[in-house]
Design a protein around this motif. Structure first.
Motif, PDB file in Angstrom:
ATOM      1  N   UNK A 435       0.826  -1.206   0.000  1.00  0.00           N
ATOM      2  CA  UNK A 435       0.000   0.000   0.000  1.00  0.00           C
ATOM      3  C   UNK A 435       0.857   1.252   0.000  1.00  0.00           C
ATOM      4  N   UNK A 436       0.370   2.339  -0.592  1.00  0.00           N
ATOM      5  CA  UNK A 436       1.096   3.621  -0.542  1.00  0.00           C
ATOM      6  C   UNK A 436       1.181   4.145   0.892  1.00  0.00           C
ATOM      7  N   UNK A 437       2.181   4.941   1.162  1.00  0.00           N
ATOM      8  CA  UNK A 437       2.379   5.452   2.526  1.00  0.00           C
ATOM      9  C   UNK A 437       1.281   6.421   2.938  1.00  0.00           C
ATOM     10  N   UNK A 438       0.535   6.984   1.966  1.00  0.00           N
ATOM     11  CA  UNK A 438      -0.530   7.920   2.315  1.00  0.00           C
ATOM     12  C   UNK A 438      -1.920   7.281   2.238  1.00  0.00           C
ATOM     13  N   UNK A 439      -1.994   5.956   2.107  1.00  0.00           N
ATOM     14  CA  UNK A 439      -3.289   5.267   2.088  1.00  0.00           C
ATOM     15  C   UNK A 439      -3.931   5.363   3.464  1.00  0.00           C
ATOM     16  N   UNK A 440      -5.212   5.751   3.515  1.00  0.00           N
ATOM     17  CA  UNK A 440      -5.921   5.974   4.772  1.00  0.00           C
ATOM     18  C   UNK A 440      -6.710   4.711   5.134  1.00  0.00           C
ATOM     19  N   UNK A 441      -6.517   4.230   6.378  1.00  0.00           N
ATOM     20  CA  UNK A 441      -7.131   2.987   6.826  1.00  0.00           C
ATOM     21  C   UNK A 441      -8.246   3.255   7.840  1.00  0.00           C
ATOM     22  N   UNK A 442      -9.193   2.331   7.881  1.00  0.00           N
ATOM     23  CA  UNK A 442     -10.240   2.308   8.898  1.00  0.00           C
ATOM     24  C   UNK A 442     -10.473   0.862   9.288  1.00  0.00           C
ATOM     25  N   UNK A 443     -10.875   0.629  10.552  1.00  0.00           N
ATOM     26  CA  UNK A 443     -11.111  -0.733  11.003  1.00  0.00           C
ATOM     27  C   UNK A 443     -11.230  -0.803  12.508  1.00  0.00           C
ATOM     28  N   UNK A 444     -11.032  -1.982  13.104  1.00  0.00           N
ATOM     29  CA  UNK A 444     -11.120  -2.130  14.561  1.00  0.00           C
ATOM     30  C   UNK A 444     -10.135  -1.193  15.269  1.00  0.00           C
ATOM     31  N   UNK A 454       2.930   0.565  13.666  1.00  0.00           N
ATOM     32  CA  UNK A 454       3.838  -0.359  12.988  1.00  0.00           C
ATOM     33  C   UNK A 454       4.113   0.004  11.539  1.00  0.00           C
ATOM     34  N   UNK A 455       3.120   0.593  10.862  1.00  0.00           N
ATOM     35  CA  UNK A 455       3.290   0.867   9.427  1.00  0.00           C
ATOM     36  C   UNK A 455       3.301   2.352   9.103  1.00  0.00           C
ATOM     37  N   UNK A 456       2.949   3.187  10.086  1.00  0.00           N
ATOM     38  CA  UNK A 456       2.913   4.648   9.928  1.00  0.00           C
ATOM     39  C   UNK A 456       1.892   5.096   8.890  1.00  0.00           C
ATOM     40  N   UNK A 457       0.884   4.267   8.603  1.00  0.00           N
ATOM     41  CA  UNK A 457      -0.182   4.686   7.701  1.00  0.00           C
ATOM     42  C   UNK A 457      -1.221   5.487   8.478  1.00  0.00           C
ATOM     43  N   UNK A 458      -1.817   6.514   7.870  1.00  0.00           N
ATOM     44  CA  UNK A 458      -2.855   7.295   8.560  1.00  0.00           C
ATOM     45  C   UNK A 458      -4.116   6.464   8.786  1.00  0.00           C
ATOM     46  N   UNK A 459      -4.803   6.718   9.913  1.00  0.00           N
ATOM     47  CA  UNK A 459      -6.033   6.009  10.266  1.00  0.00           C
ATOM     48  C   UNK A 459      -7.098   7.031  10.649  1.00  0.00           C
ATOM     49  N   UNK A 501     -10.483  -0.508   4.074  1.00  0.00           N
ATOM     50  CA  UNK A 501     -11.259  -0.895   5.251  1.00  0.00           C
ATOM     51  C   UNK A 501     -10.835  -2.282   5.709  1.00  0.00           C
ATOM     52  N   UNK A 502     -10.417  -2.394   6.969  1.00  0.00           N
ATOM     53  CA  UNK A 502     -10.029  -3.682   7.554  1.00  0.00           C
ATOM     54  C   UNK A 502     -11.223  -4.226   8.333  1.00  0.00           C
ATOM     55  N   UNK A 503     -11.603  -5.461   8.049  1.00  0.00           N
ATOM     56  CA  UNK A 503     -12.750  -6.093   8.701  1.00  0.00           C
ATOM     57  C   UNK A 503     -12.281  -7.367   9.404  1.00  0.00           C
ATOM     58  N   UNK A 504     -12.619  -7.493  10.702  1.00  0.00           N
ATOM     59  CA  UNK A 504     -12.310  -8.721  11.443  1.00  0.00           C
ATOM     60  C   UNK A 504     -13.431  -9.725  11.245  1.00  0.00           C
ATOM     61  N   UNK A 505     -13.082 -11.002  11.221  1.00  0.00           N
ATOM     62  CA  UNK A 505     -14.071 -12.050  10.997  1.00  0.00           C
ATOM     63  C   UNK A 505     -15.151 -12.062  12.076  1.00  0.00           C
ATOM     64  N   UNK A 506     -14.769 -11.746  13.340  1.00  0.00           N
ATOM     65  CA  UNK A 506     -15.764 -11.821  14.410  1.00  0.00           C
ATOM     66  C   UNK A 506     -16.757 -10.663  14.393  1.00  0.00           C
TER      67      UNK A 506
END
Length: 571
Positions: A435-444, A454-459, A501-506
């Motif tokens: 992923x690019x260093x400026x990719x924005x993440x969302x998730x748990x 750990x990855x220095x990606x924006x959240x 978007x990060x999704x956990x199985x539970x």
């Protein structure tokens, strides 16, 4: 990473030393400190959990709070205290505590109420009380600046309580000697409550903030049937449930609760005995204490009041004809009274939220040490260390505690393990490489904190729940576990600038106890209960999202954000 782990373990290693120092100071005996150390080890699994949760903010913050409470206890019984010395000690520990943990303001609120209660019962000289208030207020202002003007601190209950207590401190001298101490206590309690509510409403209306509204909702859910998405995230976690009976049973078997309860009852009996005596003499005694010339204490500003009281008695400053029931000059039990109030508050908090037994059990250890103190058992010989009866009592007490304490300590020592999360590690490695260093993440929330670290990606969300805006973002992210349509959720994520978007199985599990993410949204969207959770739908029909990574625990979806350039992922 290793620096943080080692620093936290070092701080919590020092925690035992601070608890021993606190018990030795309060009990006026090194023997009290030794008993506290033994109680700490016999109940190690209930006193701390740093060995299992090094990363928690409380592991970094709590030792500073215990040190601050020790400095406060010393201030309360100091004659002619040095404002700079005590201000630096209390202020530095308070700033550390506030910067490390967002819950600090609530713990400090209980401390402020405890010290104010000690003052209201006429145990605390006005000068000492104002030094404490000044130190706490200055530390709070410095924390506000170091947190870049965090508005949450200006709308918190602690900030409003500080203003209310300052009002009490300024007005109390006008009426404190005109009434019975119980009446004074009631007046200050009522006035403080009204002032607190007024200042809190004023701050909320000025700043238009509801950052701590979820705290009120949590209490509503504890004492009633109220539940919504935010309260369910808390109350469905075991550590935020009521204090479990196993914890109560195990700490009772080791003697922690019964022995500490005995010491607490003795302290409160002393308070009641003093209040039931002649109130005119109490008020007169307090007035003489505060007006006593400080020149008679030259070079003794940091001695405990108990030592100075003995000097008064020898020099004839106190009237021995009035009998031993009269308060000695000057009052020397303010530290015991304050810590007793503090223990009661911690017991209340721990009963409501099991995680907060972190505060309760260390204080119980301190009070176990007090049970062999000459301050609580004055009829036993008074030498501080090797008084034979007191030493014998300590041996009997520790022997009884060791019956269950030693096997539990051995069990704690036998735990050997290694943290391993291969699926999580695989996720972070993929993020780093693809992923690019400026990719924005969302998730748990916990996962996002690690993604940032750990990855220095924006959240867009993380576990700092004491902010109304962040709580709103968390709910919008967790909506992937609701029963809404994919288009609705995607549009919401797109508006926040999310790329992945990060999704956990539970997240996709409907639970019979009502503690699954879909169940949380069912509380507020009951009309959608007939639909399957969105994260289940995405497993077979991901559109308008795109599945870009998957392992047994995590799935990552490209939001296909139309408002940003097309996200380029590496193979």
């Amino acid at each position: 990473m290793y620096f943080y782990v080692y620093s936290v373990l070092a701080l919590n290693g020092a925690l035992l030393g601070v608890l021993v120092a606190s018990s030795s100071f309060l009990g006026d005996s090194l023997l009290s400190g030794c008993v506290t150390a033994a109680a700490f080890f016999f109940n190690h699994g209930h006193v701390t959990r740093v060995m299992w949760s090094v990363s928690l903010r409380e592991s970094h913050a709590f030792p500073a709070f215990v040190a601050q409470c020790l400095a406060t206890s010393r201030l309360l019984v100091a004659i002619d205290p040095d404002p700079l010395r005590y201000g630096l000690a209390i202020g530095a520990a308070t700033v550390w505590f506030i910067l490390s943990w967002q819950f600090a303001q609530f713990a400090l609120l209980t401390q402020l109420i405890s010290v104010t209660g000690t003052y209201a019962l006429l145990y605390l000289p006005e000068r000492n009380f104002r030094i404490f208030l000044s130190s706490l207020s200055a530390a709070y202002f410095i924390s506000y600046l170091l947190l870049f003007g965090n508005e949450m601190l200006l709308t918190s209950l602690l900030f409003s309580a500080l203003q209310a207590v300052w009002l009490i401190a300024l007005l109390s001298p006008r009426f404190i000697r005109r009434f019975h101490p119980v009446v004074v206590f009631a007046i200050q309690l009522l006035g403080g409550g009204i002032s607190l509510a007024g200042f809190k409403l004023l701050a909320s209306s000025i700043f238009k903030s509801d950052d701590d509204s979820h705290i009120v909702d949590i209490f509503r859910s504890k004492f009633g049937s109220f539940r919504d998405f935010h309260t369910s995230l808390y109350t469905c976690s075991r550590e935020f449930d009521f204090l479990d009976w196993d914890s109560i049973r195990e700490t009772t078997e080791t003697g922690l609760i019964p022995v500490a309860l005995f010491a607490l009852i003795v302290v409160f009996a002393k308070i009641l005995w003093r209040l039931m005596r002649n109130p005119e003499k109490i008020n007169k005694s307090k007035k003489e204490t505060e007006n006593k010339p400080v020149k008679s204490f030259k070079n003794k500003s940091n001695k405990k009041l108990k030592d100075l009281a003995a000097e008064f008695s020898q020099s004839g400053a106190s009237d021995s004809s009035q009998g031993p029931s009269l308060p000695r000059q000057p009052h020397m039990d303010a530290d015991l009274v304050y810590n007793s109030f503090q223990l009661v508050f911690f017991a209340f908090l721990a009963a409501l939220i099991m995680r907060l037994k972190l505060f309760l059990n260390p204080w119980l250890c301190v009070f176990v040490g007090l049970s062999v103190s000459p301050r609580l058992l004055p009829w036993l010989p008074a030498p501080r260390w090797l008084s034979a009866p007191r030493f014998a009592l300590s041996v009997v007490l520790l022997s009884a505690m060791a019956v269950h304490g030693v096997p539990r300590l051995t069990k704690q020592w036998s735990h050997l393990g290694e943290f391993s999360a291969p699926h999580q590690e695989a996720l972070y490695e993929w993020i780093e490489s693809a992923t690019p260093v400026d990719a924005v993440f969302a998730g748990p929330m916990p996962t996002m904190a690690n993604v940032l670290l750990s990855t220095r990606r924006p959240v867009v969300d993380h576990p700092h729940y004491e902010d109304a805006g962040l709580r709103d973002r968390v709910k919008r992210v967790y909506a992937v576990g609701s029963r809404r349509t994919a288009a609705e959720v995607r549009d919401s994520l797109e508006a926040m600038g999310v790329d992945l978007l990060v999704v956990e199985a539970n997240w996709c599990v409907d639970r019979s106890d009502g503690c699954g993410i879909p169940n949380f949204f069912d509380l507020e969207e009951p009309q959608l209960r007939d639909r399957p959770p969105l994260c289940v739908v995405l497993q077979t029909k991901p559109e308008p999202f795109t599945l870009v990574f998957k392992n047994p625990k995590y799935s990552v979806y490209n939001v296909n954000n139309k408002n940003k350039r097309k996200l380029k992922l590496k193979n």
